[in-house]
Every structure is written in structure tokens, then in C-alpha cells.
Design an enzyme around this catalytic site. Structure first.
Site, PDB file in Angstrom:
ATOM      1  N   SER A 112     112.030 -13.760  53.360  1.00  0.00           N
ATOM      2  CA  SER A 112     110.706 -13.785  52.568  1.00  0.00           C
ATOM      3  C   SER A 112     109.391 -14.327  53.552  1.00  0.00           C
ATOM      4  O   SER A 112     109.318 -14.017  54.570  1.00  0.00           O
ATOM      5  CB  SER A 112     110.868 -14.402  51.439  1.00  0.00           C
ATOM      6  OG  SER A 112     109.884 -14.255  50.359  1.00  0.00           O
TER       7      SER A 112
ATOM      8  N   ASP B 205     113.874  -5.353  45.087  1.00  0.00           N
ATOM      9  CA  ASP B 205     112.904  -6.489  45.095  1.00  0.00           C
ATOM     10  C   ASP B 205     112.007  -6.518  44.243  1.00  0.00           C
ATOM     11  O   ASP B 205     110.835  -5.792  44.598  1.00  0.00           O
ATOM     12  CB  ASP B 205     112.725  -6.655  46.702  1.00  0.00           C
ATOM     13  CG  ASP B 205     112.343  -8.158  47.069  1.00  0.00           C
ATOM     14  OD1 ASP B 205     111.590  -8.877  46.016  1.00  0.00           O
ATOM     15  OD2 ASP B 205     112.603  -8.638  48.163  1.00  0.00           O
TER      16      ASP B 205
ATOM     17  N   HIS C 172     115.461  -9.890  45.249  1.00  0.00           N
ATOM     18  CA  HIS C 172     114.789 -10.801  46.291  1.00  0.00           C
ATOM     19  C   HIS C 172     116.187 -11.762  46.533  1.00  0.00           C
ATOM     20  O   HIS C 172     115.896 -12.886  46.386  1.00  0.00           O
ATOM     21  CB  HIS C 172     113.587 -11.371  45.803  1.00  0.00           C
ATOM     22  CG  HIS C 172     112.673 -11.875  46.904  1.00  0.00           C
ATOM     23  ND1 HIS C 172     112.040 -11.450  47.817  1.00  0.00           N
ATOM     24  CD2 HIS C 172     112.388 -13.307  46.949  1.00  0.00           C
ATOM     25  CE1 HIS C 172     111.490 -12.182  48.577  1.00  0.00           C
ATOM     26  NE2 HIS C 172     111.675 -13.391  48.087  1.00  0.00           N
TER      27      HIS C 172
END
Length: 230
Positions: A119, A174, A208
Site C-alpha cells: 500500500s 481491493d 486490501h
């Protein structure tokens, strides 16, 4: 403590089982620490590789109503055209370059170091790899995007990583960093480095986070890019 990495605790480290001849520096996501990723790396470790998972400094994050949390740089918004913290991104990249230099001083050549992250950490690892003169062994970019992407390819003019191998992974479900971000990033990367060196893998149903298949893919990439040396 704002933005000063000296205030961040020492990285979580998974030492090599024997003499370290290669290293992986892996950067966690927003609000996290290096500990969870150190555990993940320990589950796929190779005996000659040292894994370094630094912790981001604590700073206020605009996206989260200025709450202070571990963050590599400020995030103002999560859309492809959101304003970006250019100064913070560049400063964070310099701090990562200093981590790479430290491992080189420890005797591991930079081309035996893989830089990676998840991320926000993955975003920083991509930006750092594309703007450094340190030749890297590879980049692992998970569930992320390329920061300051409109500054490329010009920003990569002095990069030593025009032919670096990149493993980019993204969950197809995600909700935080949509798959579209990963796709845009993959296409952009192919204009900066050799397209054959950019691998983009997606995972059905993955949100995610990471999954076992992704970790297996990461291990295979690390083992290929950082083979043992006799």
C-alpha cells in the site's frame, strides 16, 4: 516526532540463518508497523537473506482527519488525481535510500537488495527505486500506486533501475486502493522501465491485504532475483 525517522523505533529484522549475502527491505502500509510484515517474511525466508521491516514515523495524516499515525508521508486523498505530498514523498525516499546505503556498508551490494512494500509502503518503494542511483535487485509492489506519476519518466532520468525486475501484486476486490490504480501503475511502469521486466499479478476475491498465493509468488520472485552465492 512529525516526519523525523530518527524518532521511529529500530526496524523489525528477520536475520539470515547464515551469513547474509542479500537483503529485502519491506515497507508497511499506513497506520501499521513493520512487525506484521517481518512475521510474513519469516514465513517465506531464505537462509542467506536478511529481511528488514522499518517502522514509519508518526505524523498527522490529512486523509484521516489529521490523526497522528505511522505514515511514510502525508496522504491527502485516495483518487488518481488527488493532491500529493511531494516534499514528504521525496524526503521519505531519501530516508529509504539511507537504509539501502546502510546495508551496502554492512557488506551487501545494492544489486543484492530487493525493495518492497504494501500500500503506502509499496508506493514509496516504487518511487524510491525509480529515482535512486543505487542499482537494486528488484522491487515488490503490493496493493499500491506510483506516487507523483505525472513527474515520470523525467523523474527517472538518473535512475540506475531502468531494467529492474518489478513484481506488482493487487487484490481484485481491493476497496481502498482499487485494482484500477494497480493497472494504471503497471502501464506507467512499462513506459519507464523495460516492459518485459514488469510482472502484474492479480488475485481473485482478495481485498486490501495479502494471501498465501501472493506470499508464494513473492518468495519465488525473491529467490529468483537473489539466488544464493557460493
Amino acid at each position: 516526532m512529525c516526519g523525523n525517522t530518527m524518532s521511529a523505533p529500530l526496524p523489525a529484522i528477520v536475520p539470515a540463518a547464515r551469513k547474509a549475502t542479500a537483503a529485502v527491505i519491506f515497507l508497511h502500509g499506513l497506520g501499521d508497523t513493520g512487525h506484521g510484515w517481518a512475521e510474513a517474511m519469516a514465513s517465506i525466508k531464505s537462509p542467506h537473506v536478511k529481511y528488514i521491516c522499518p517502522h514509519a514515523p508518526i505524523m498527522p495524516v490529512s486523509l484521516n482527519m489529521n490523526m497522528a499515525m505511522p505514515s511514510w508521508f502525508d496522504i491527502i486523498g485516495l483518487s488518481p488525481d488527488a493532491q500529493e505530498d511531494e516534499a514528504g514523498i521525496k524526503k521519505a525516499a531519501e530516508n529509504v535510500k539511507a537504509l539501502i546505503d546502510q546495508e551496502v556498508k554492512n557488506g551487501i551490494p545494492s544489486n543484492r537488495i530487493i525493495l518492497g512494500g504494501f500500500s503506502q509502503g509499496g508506493a514509496l518503494s516504487l518511487y524510491t527505486a525509480l529515482t535512486t542511483q543505487q542499482k537494486l535487485g528488484g522491487v515488490v509492489a503490493l496493493s499500491c500506486w506510483l506516487p507523483l506519476r505525472s513527474s515520470f519518466p523525467q523523474a527517472a532520468a538518473n535512475s540506475a533501475n531502468k531494467d529492474v525486475a518489478v513484481l506488482q501484486c493487487h487484490g481484485e476486490s481491493d476497496p481502498l486502493v482499487p485494482l484500477m490504480f494497480g493497472t494504471i501503475t503497471s502501464e506507467k511502469l512499462k513506459t519507464i522501465i523495460s516492459p518485459a521486466n514488469v510482472k502484474f499479478k492479480t488475485y481473485s476475491g482478495l481485498m486490501h491485504s495479502s494471501c498465501n498465493q501472493e506470499m508464494t509468488d513473492i518468495k519465488q520472485f525473491i529467490d529468483k532475483q537473489l539466488p544464493p552465492v557460493n
